[in-house]
Motif scaffolding. Structure first.
Motif, PDB file in Angstrom:
ATOM      1  N   ALA A 196      56.785  32.928  35.838  1.00  0.00           N
ATOM      2  CA  ALA A 196      57.614  32.482  36.952  1.00  0.00           C
ATOM      3  C   ALA A 196      56.797  32.277  38.221  1.00  0.00           C
ATOM      4  CB  ALA A 196      58.732  33.497  37.214  1.00  0.00           C
ATOM      5  N   LEU A 197      55.665  32.994  38.320  1.00  0.00           N
ATOM      6  CA  LEU A 197      54.819  32.895  39.501  1.00  0.00           C
ATOM      7  C   LEU A 197      53.634  31.954  39.290  1.00  0.00           C
ATOM      8  CD1 LEU A 197      54.905  36.641  40.572  1.00  0.00           C
ATOM      9  CD2 LEU A 197      55.995  34.715  41.734  1.00  0.00           C
ATOM     10  N   GLY A 198      53.692  31.166  38.214  1.00  0.00           N
ATOM     11  CA  GLY A 198      52.683  30.138  38.022  1.00  0.00           C
ATOM     12  C   GLY A 198      51.445  30.568  37.270  1.00  0.00           C
ATOM     13  N   GLN A 199      51.425  31.785  36.738  1.00  0.00           N
ATOM     14  CA  GLN A 199      50.309  32.245  35.914  1.00  0.00           C
ATOM     15  C   GLN A 199      50.649  32.012  34.437  1.00  0.00           C
ATOM     16  OE1 GLN A 199      47.540  33.075  37.275  1.00  0.00           O
ATOM     17  NE2 GLN A 199      48.181  33.464  39.384  1.00  0.00           N
ATOM     18  N   ASP A 200      49.616  31.825  33.594  1.00  0.00           N
ATOM     19  CA  ASP A 200      49.839  31.558  32.174  1.00  0.00           C
ATOM     20  C   ASP A 200      49.538  32.803  31.339  1.00  0.00           C
ATOM     21  OD1 ASP A 200      50.166  30.572  29.642  1.00  0.00           O
ATOM     22  OD2 ASP A 200      48.337  29.346  29.651  1.00  0.00           O
ATOM     23  N   PRO A 231      44.679  39.246  25.306  1.00  0.00           N
ATOM     24  CA  PRO A 231      43.669  38.759  26.255  1.00  0.00           C
ATOM     25  C   PRO A 231      44.196  37.707  27.230  1.00  0.00           C
ATOM     26  CG  PRO A 231      42.743  38.909  24.044  1.00  0.00           C
ATOM     27  CD  PRO A 231      44.225  39.145  23.900  1.00  0.00           C
ATOM     28  N   THR A 232      45.104  36.834  26.766  1.00  0.00           N
ATOM     29  CA  THR A 232      45.633  35.799  27.655  1.00  0.00           C
ATOM     30  C   THR A 232      46.486  36.416  28.763  1.00  0.00           C
ATOM     31  OG1 THR A 232      45.703  34.295  25.764  1.00  0.00           O
ATOM     32  CG2 THR A 232      46.867  33.602  27.747  1.00  0.00           C
ATOM     33  N   THR A 233      47.303  37.392  28.400  1.00  0.00           N
ATOM     34  CA  THR A 233      48.110  38.098  29.404  1.00  0.00           C
ATOM     35  C   THR A 233      47.202  38.853  30.369  1.00  0.00           C
ATOM     36  OG1 THR A 233      49.987  38.331  27.899  1.00  0.00           O
ATOM     37  CG2 THR A 233      49.893  39.858  29.754  1.00  0.00           C
ATOM     38  N   GLN A 234      46.164  39.487  29.835  1.00  0.00           N
ATOM     39  CA  GLN A 234      45.212  40.206  30.678  1.00  0.00           C
ATOM     40  C   GLN A 234      44.548  39.253  31.672  1.00  0.00           C
ATOM     41  OE1 GLN A 234      41.451  41.554  28.962  1.00  0.00           O
ATOM     42  NE2 GLN A 234      41.760  43.584  29.896  1.00  0.00           N
ATOM     43  N   ALA A 235      44.189  38.070  31.210  1.00  0.00           N
ATOM     44  CA  ALA A 235      43.555  37.090  32.097  1.00  0.00           C
ATOM     45  C   ALA A 235      44.518  36.640  33.189  1.00  0.00           C
ATOM     46  CB  ALA A 235      43.082  35.884  31.274  1.00  0.00           C
ATOM     47  N   ALA A 236      45.800  36.483  32.836  1.00  0.00           N
ATOM     48  CA  ALA A 236      46.801  36.084  33.827  1.00  0.00           C
ATOM     49  C   ALA A 236      46.986  37.168  34.879  1.00  0.00           C
ATOM     50  CB  ALA A 236      48.131  35.793  33.133  1.00  0.00           C
ATOM     51  N   VAL A 237      46.969  38.443  34.439  1.00  0.00           N
ATOM     52  CA  VAL A 237      47.081  39.570  35.375  1.00  0.00           C
ATOM     53  C   VAL A 237      45.875  39.582  36.311  1.00  0.00           C
ATOM     54  CG1 VAL A 237      47.059  42.086  35.588  1.00  0.00           C
ATOM     55  CG2 VAL A 237      48.524  40.996  33.888  1.00  0.00           C
ATOM     56  N   THR A 238      44.691  39.381  35.749  1.00  0.00           N
ATOM     57  CA  THR A 238      43.472  39.362  36.557  1.00  0.00           C
ATOM     58  C   THR A 238      43.518  38.250  37.602  1.00  0.00           C
ATOM     59  OG1 THR A 238      42.176  40.234  34.698  1.00  0.00           O
ATOM     60  CG2 THR A 238      40.962  39.184  36.486  1.00  0.00           C
ATOM     61  N   ALA A 290      40.795  43.574  40.633  1.00  0.00           N
ATOM     62  CA  ALA A 290      40.962  42.662  39.493  1.00  0.00           C
ATOM     63  C   ALA A 290      40.432  43.291  38.212  1.00  0.00           C
ATOM     64  CB  ALA A 290      40.242  41.347  39.781  1.00  0.00           C
ATOM     65  N   ASN A 291      41.203  44.239  37.675  1.00  0.00           N
ATOM     66  CA  ASN A 291      40.783  44.944  36.462  1.00  0.00           C
ATOM     67  C   ASN A 291      41.579  44.533  35.223  1.00  0.00           C
ATOM     68  OD1 ASN A 291      43.264  46.157  36.952  1.00  0.00           O
ATOM     69  ND2 ASN A 291      42.344  48.004  37.842  1.00  0.00           N
ATOM     70  N   GLY A 292      42.545  43.619  35.400  1.00  0.00           N
ATOM     71  CA  GLY A 292      43.319  43.146  34.254  1.00  0.00           C
ATOM     72  C   GLY A 292      44.390  44.102  33.770  1.00  0.00           C
ATOM     73  N   THR A 293      44.526  45.246  34.419  1.00  0.00           N
ATOM     74  CA  THR A 293      45.576  46.208  34.074  1.00  0.00           C
ATOM     75  C   THR A 293      46.720  46.089  35.079  1.00  0.00           C
ATOM     76  OG1 THR A 293      44.044  47.789  33.075  1.00  0.00           O
ATOM     77  CG2 THR A 293      46.154  48.666  33.848  1.00  0.00           C
ATOM     78  N   ASP A 353      48.790  47.746  36.927  1.00  0.00           N
ATOM     79  CA  ASP A 353      49.102  49.080  37.440  1.00  0.00           C
ATOM     80  C   ASP A 353      50.292  49.006  38.386  1.00  0.00           C
ATOM     81  OD1 ASP A 353      48.064  47.886  39.699  1.00  0.00           O
ATOM     82  OD2 ASP A 353      46.166  48.959  39.623  1.00  0.00           O
ATOM     83  N   GLU A 354      50.613  50.150  39.001  1.00  0.00           N
ATOM     84  CA  GLU A 354      51.818  50.237  39.835  1.00  0.00           C
ATOM     85  C   GLU A 354      51.760  49.263  41.015  1.00  0.00           C
ATOM     86  OE1 GLU A 354      54.780  53.789  41.470  1.00  0.00           O
ATOM     87  OE2 GLU A 354      52.754  54.263  40.772  1.00  0.00           O
ATOM     88  N   LYS A 355      50.593  49.145  41.664  1.00  0.00           N
ATOM     89  CA  LYS A 355      50.472  48.233  42.805  1.00  0.00           C
ATOM     90  C   LYS A 355      50.631  46.780  42.363  1.00  0.00           C
ATOM     91  CE  LYS A 355      47.687  50.989  46.010  1.00  0.00           C
ATOM     92  NZ  LYS A 355      46.413  51.049  46.786  1.00  0.00           N
ATOM     93  N   THR A 356      50.078  46.455  41.214  1.00  0.00           N
ATOM     94  CA  THR A 356      50.180  45.083  40.713  1.00  0.00           C
ATOM     95  C   THR A 356      51.619  44.739  40.364  1.00  0.00           C
ATOM     96  OG1 THR A 356      47.921  45.171  39.841  1.00  0.00           O
ATOM     97  CG2 THR A 356      49.379  43.480  38.927  1.00  0.00           C
ATOM     98  N   LEU A 357      52.294  45.668  39.691  1.00  0.00           N
ATOM     99  CA  LEU A 357      53.694  45.430  39.319  1.00  0.00           C
ATOM    100  C   LEU A 357      54.565  45.273  40.561  1.00  0.00           C
ATOM    101  CD1 LEU A 357      54.040  47.960  36.347  1.00  0.00           C
ATOM    102  CD2 LEU A 357      53.886  45.472  36.197  1.00  0.00           C
TER     103      LEU A 357
END
Length: 458
Positions: free
Chosen positions: A391-395, A405-412, A422-425, A427-431
């Protein structure tokens, strides 16, 4: 005094119809009630555990109301009664300060003028340490606020930390009135004032009038009334606001009792004190716009042709009275049904929008309960994460609930774009950042509001 309710939940409205709350005499009770009294006596004398008359009385009242199979006819006691009373008055006993979670601390976020907290000397940024001598340092915001609030006129002691030093302030709780109406010019069309009403409570009509005046001064020449999520409210407030928007003599609502007797409520100076809104109006509704919201929406739509924009409304077409039976308890009872000016009963059907505009699909994404998600995880939480990213434009790749790995790359990529580690996890701040970004996206785009603004500006 009786209070008549039309809210989707427990919110109601004051009516001008007299309803007797007097208890019938023992002689007028049906013969079958002897069985109730015998059951009461049998339980009191024979049940293997001790019981109280208060417990059994409440059970009997609840049982009678439950037999009606009407979700809006209920018994309200103690906290339930207090909650309803606070909702109706849009006020509570407090000190006039808002509290926020700031990291691992609770701090004072804002202070209202002319309130106990302002007079006592509390300041924005003070860390909340204790309430009445009991620590709240590890409490959440809701728990801490509940401890600060209380009966108007009672004293509460609030301990704060400021510049490494602790101070305790003793304050008498005062009546704090909340804003049920807020308004602002639309950001894309400065000639349209957007007025959002959360409920119809005691101050709502007055706040509505004040908001209209403020927006007129700022340049508004038409208005959007945002009633999305508004579960209803006090009839006298709905009548006043509708009367402000209608010509005197136009029907606002019809209330019909069980004998078929109908009372028409019409716009007049008694309700609006001569204050009128003559500018074009559009009304925003959704599935949680109920009763008093529907009364106002139908009145403006059927009398003025004001467009309804959004989604089908809730469909709450019955009327309840709240009658006190003691200092700590009251009964909420359905006593009538209400009809639109054209005589339509919308119960369980709702109002159909003139312009149907759905909420964006991303608003239905399930919330994430996990505090952290990482590579290799597989769950419904991961699926929600993937939907947020998309929804935010990441794949994130295939929306399948697997953190690959694709989801991890999108998180990063999201973390880099938002200055997070940018650790690909996730975490609470990212969520938290993901949710905040999604909320900001909706507030920026809000297709329903955009459609209503266009309708109001025509």
């Amino acid at each position: 005094m009786s209070v008549t309710l039309v809210g989707g939940g427990v919110i109601g409205y004051l009516t001008h119809t007299a309803v007797s709350a007097a208890a019938p005499s023992t002689a007028s009770l049906p013969a079958g009630f002897n069985q109730v009294l015998q059951t009461y006596a049998t339980i009191q004398s024979g049940y293997y555990k001790k019981t109280t008359s208060k417990q059994l009385t409440a059970g009997a009242i609840n049982g009678m109301l439950e037999s009606l199979k009407d979700p809006y006819s209920t018994y309200l006691a103690n906290d339930s009664k207090s909650s309803l009373d606070s909702t109706l008055s849009a006020s509570f006993g407090g000190i006039g300060a808002t509290v926020q979670q700031s990291g691992n601390k609770l701090t004072i976020e804002s202070i209202m003028p002319n309130t106990p907290s302002k007079k006592a000397g509390l300041k924005v940024g003070d860390q909340l340490i204790a309430v009445d001598g009991k620590s709240v340092e590890k409490a959440d915001v809701t728990t801490a606020v509940d401890k600060i609030r209380g009966k108007i006129g009672t004293t509460v002691k609030v301990t704060i930390k400021r510049n490494s030093a602790q101070q305790t302030f003793a304050m008498k709780r005062a009546k704090i009135t909340t804003d049920t109406v807020v308004g602002a010019l639309d950001k894309t069309d400065k000639h349209v004032g957007v007025i959002t009403m959360a409920t119809f409570s005691e101050p709502t009509a007055k706040q509505f009038q004040q908001t209209v005046k403020k927006l007129r001064k700022q340049g508004a020449t038409s208005f959007v009334l945002d009633l999305r999520g508004n579960p209803g409210g006090m009839l006298d407030q709905a009548l006043k606001i509708a009367s402000m928007c209608l010509k005197n003599g136009q029907t606002i609502v019809k209330v019909q009792d069980r004998n078929g007797n109908t009372q028409n409520y019409k716009a007049n100076k008694k309700y609006d004190d001569g204050f009128k809104v003559t500018e074009p109006l559009a009304i925003l509704i959704d599935g949680n716009s109920a009763s008093a919201s529907e009364i106002l929406s139908a009145a403006l739509n059927e009398n003025l042709g004001s467009p309804l924009v959004g989604e089908q409304s809730y469909g709450k077409g019955t009327v309840q009275n709240v009658m006190p039976i003691s200092k700590t308890a009251e009964v909420k009872l359905t006593v009538a049904k209400w009809l639109t000016p054209k005589g339509n009963w919308i119960n369980k059907k709702g109002l159909t929008p003139t312009a149907k505009v759905a909420y964006p699909d991303y608003l239905s994404i399930k919330s994430i309960s996990a505090k952290s998600l990482k590579l290799g995880d597989e769950s419904g939480n991961v699926k929600s994460l993937q939907q947020l990213l998309k929804a935010l434009g990441q794949d994130p790749g295939t929306i399948n609930g697997f953190y690959g790995p694709t989801t991890q790359a999108a998180v990063t990529a999201f973390q880099k774009a938002n200055h997070l580690p940018a650790n690909g996890t996730a975490d609470e701040k990212t969520l938290s950042a993901l949710v905040a970004k999604l909320v900001a996206k909706y507030q920026d785009q809000d297709p329903q509001l955009q459609a209503a603004v266009k309708a109001a500006a025509k």
